[in-house]
Design an enzyme around this catalytic site. Sequence first.
Site, PDB file in Angstrom:
ATOM      1  N   SER A   1       1.594  -1.462  -0.646  1.00  0.00           N
ATOM      2  CA  SER A   1       0.075   0.377   0.631  1.00  0.00           C
ATOM      3  C   SER A   1       0.704   1.090   0.206  1.00  0.00           C
ATOM      4  CB  SER A   1      -1.008   0.112   1.154  1.00  0.00           C
ATOM      5  OG  SER A   1      -1.648  -0.877   1.455  1.00  0.00           O
ATOM      6  N   CYS A   2       0.278   1.768  -0.415  1.00  0.00           N
ATOM      7  CA  CYS A   2       1.408   3.487  -0.221  1.00  0.00           C
ATOM      8  C   CYS A   2      -0.717   4.318  -0.623  1.00  0.00           C
ATOM      9  CB  CYS A   2       1.798   4.148  -1.438  1.00  0.00           C
ATOM     10  SG  CYS A   2       1.033   3.948  -3.383  1.00  0.00           S
ATOM     11  N   LYS A   3       0.002   5.440  -0.494  1.00  0.00           N
ATOM     12  CA  LYS A   3      -1.134   6.539  -0.328  1.00  0.00           C
ATOM     13  C   LYS A   3      -2.862   5.958  -1.507  1.00  0.00           C
ATOM     14  CE  LYS A   3      -2.448  11.520  -0.721  1.00  0.00           C
ATOM     15  NZ  LYS A   3      -2.097  12.943  -1.462  1.00  0.00           N
TER      16      LYS A   3
END
Length: 776
Positions: free
Chosen positions: A678-680
């Site tokens: 995950s990231c933003k």
Amino acid sequence: MKMGEIEDGEVDHITADMHQKCTLVYESSHGRINDQDNGPIMNAVFKNAVCKVYRFQTVDSKWMLVREQMAECTLSFSVPKQLIALYIQEDTCRIQELKDLGELSPHWDNLRKDVISRYDQIIKEYQDTLAELEKLTGPLFKPSCSKGQKYLEFIPINLHTQRMQVTCPRKTDSFYDVVTVGAPAAHSQGFKNGGLQKLLSKYETEKKSYSTAYQCIYYPPEQTAKAREILCVVSQLQPHISALADQLLQTAQKSPIQPLRDVLKSLEEKTEQFVHALKDELVKSALLALHAARPGYVSKSQTSAPSSPHPGATEEPHSVCNNVDGSQTTPKESRASPVRADSIPHHKEYDEEEWDRVWASVAKSLNCVIALVDKLQEQDNNNLESAPGHTLADVITSHSPDPPLTAEVWQDQLGVVVQTLKESVAEVAERARRSVSFILLQEAVCSTAQGLQLQQRRDAVFSQALAALACGFVMRLYAGLEDKGFLRQLHAVGLVAQFESLLSTYSEEIGMLEDMEVGISDLHRVAFRITEAASEEAFSMQPTVSGRRDRYTVEVPLPHHAFQVLPDELRQGKPLHVLPVLFNVGINEQQTIAERFGDISLQERINQKNFEILEGYYKSLTNTVSSECLPCFQTQTDIRELLDSLGHNVVTKKRKNVEILWLAGMICRRINGIRFTSCKSAKDRTSMSVTLEQCSLLRDEHQLNKDYFVRALDCMRSGLLAPGEVAQWDDPEVGSVATNKPASRHFYPIALLLVSSHLLVVWLILSLVFLLAKYQ
């Protein structure tokens, strides 16, 4: 396409010279998942697959085929919609429970009306959100441009599955799965005041002052959580006990003694669980507080509280009655109780005998049922040799040292005590339900300043996290249906769900990380259960969610042929647990600012805490399951060594220590875990991480030629991340530089600005022109 094929023929027919110019053999976008064994099952949940096939050279000058497939998941919307419906149902029940508290004093009645009004408002908002989601058609994922949409706040961002299938000469195919998803966070509510972790801490501090202002009892978080658990247990056990009591009467009319004994054993076990759930002092103290909230309550001065038995001291349902008849109650002054506001009386005048009489009735009724069945068992043993096949009626009318007892009389007696047991359990459950509802009323009253907005935020974040977890669990289950070692591990100790986060600890991403931490931690309340699908239609294969906020169960249906080969524990519906762990390492330029001028303690605390959770799981795994259940890898590093190295890295002060993510991901794959990245928005940083991991796996596990590593990395990073979303690669400090990465080095010659102020003007103008051209 089958592995190794293209439209016009076999990949092997393509010349080596052509491959040296282009490693991408085939690219397609289609709607079905390519899985030889579980294709029909996977196509029920995973849709709109995008596939690329590559050909790379190994160190021994042979060729490997790599099939990279990304797909959408129907659970992106299915799970959140089911959760919203459950939220509405639970809050509606909460309103009814508050109304069932009965008559209260004017002060408390006004507070109850305010709380009910706020619940009504939330229910209306959730109903509107659900209605909007039902109207949606089109893609099965929420793009990042929609993350601020209020009606989509329960939907995860860019939830996709990524599978890499590798075919090498003289070696069976290998699969590597990862789920990519945007950080579970309440983007529509913003992060001006921080995320859930900070807001919950602030809320608990404020709740103490509000409890005094509203003349409420302050209950710490662990006690309110226990109150919800008691309410959940009561709602489950009371109807179960009633059903077992009815089954006991039915069995007594037509079955031999052994089935009757089996039903009685189940009834004893459930009643014992019921006793242990409600014996907590929290229930008794809440009953006292509820008594004081009734109209006409007058505090009476007494020198001492009347001595009364304490039913909570029992350990088994048989001894409840014994304690009621003979034991002494612990004085109230020595009991643990919630912290009270000064305006709340201590209720020493309250008479507890009525509550104890109800408990005594439960115990006595159960003991009478046991005594009747024991008497029948004794008579049955006397007649076993002469009439082993006799029915219950024959046994009752047979010879006995006591006066003959007809079947009708015995069944009438059993019916009376069973009915008394049901009524006693119902009365205890009702009193406990009211007392616990009064605790939750006071908690809701203390949150008047914020309303229930904090709960709404937590609901939204949890919905995103559960959708991702359900997607990963289903994908991992489908991939391991024929792996007996994996199935044994699944029902013995459960699985690890390792979330890899690339968020920075700077600006609004701190709030995202705080939301994500709480949302993933809340996944501990989720259990999975495998069921047999009613048919092989797609709608019958959809996982379903049930339960309430304290405990959810996700049922995953399988077709008949797949369900029948599962171990007995899985076919019998044993709850399967998934242990979520989160590791975060910020990797972009904002993290550089945070590490030099900011605070990264949040990241350090998260990594340390989750390392301890992961280490505890591995100890449980090695004590329960043999190493034969775990997958084999070419890299022979022992898992214990990897854990030690991970533990060393999480306490080492090192900037952008991506070794933490690499070790955690490797350990996860070595123990059959579920991988999430995950990231933003699950685009740039996520795709850079996934492609780097895939090429590293090809190098370490499949002998990818070192001359092909950069070429493979660049080839995988070219093109689309998701339908309609083009990769921008705006993180200059991540991994290798892709061939299509825009030149972001116009940000770097800051040192030249010190030479002359004219250069500053020129640099600003050129940067503005470059950015305008880039986004034109």
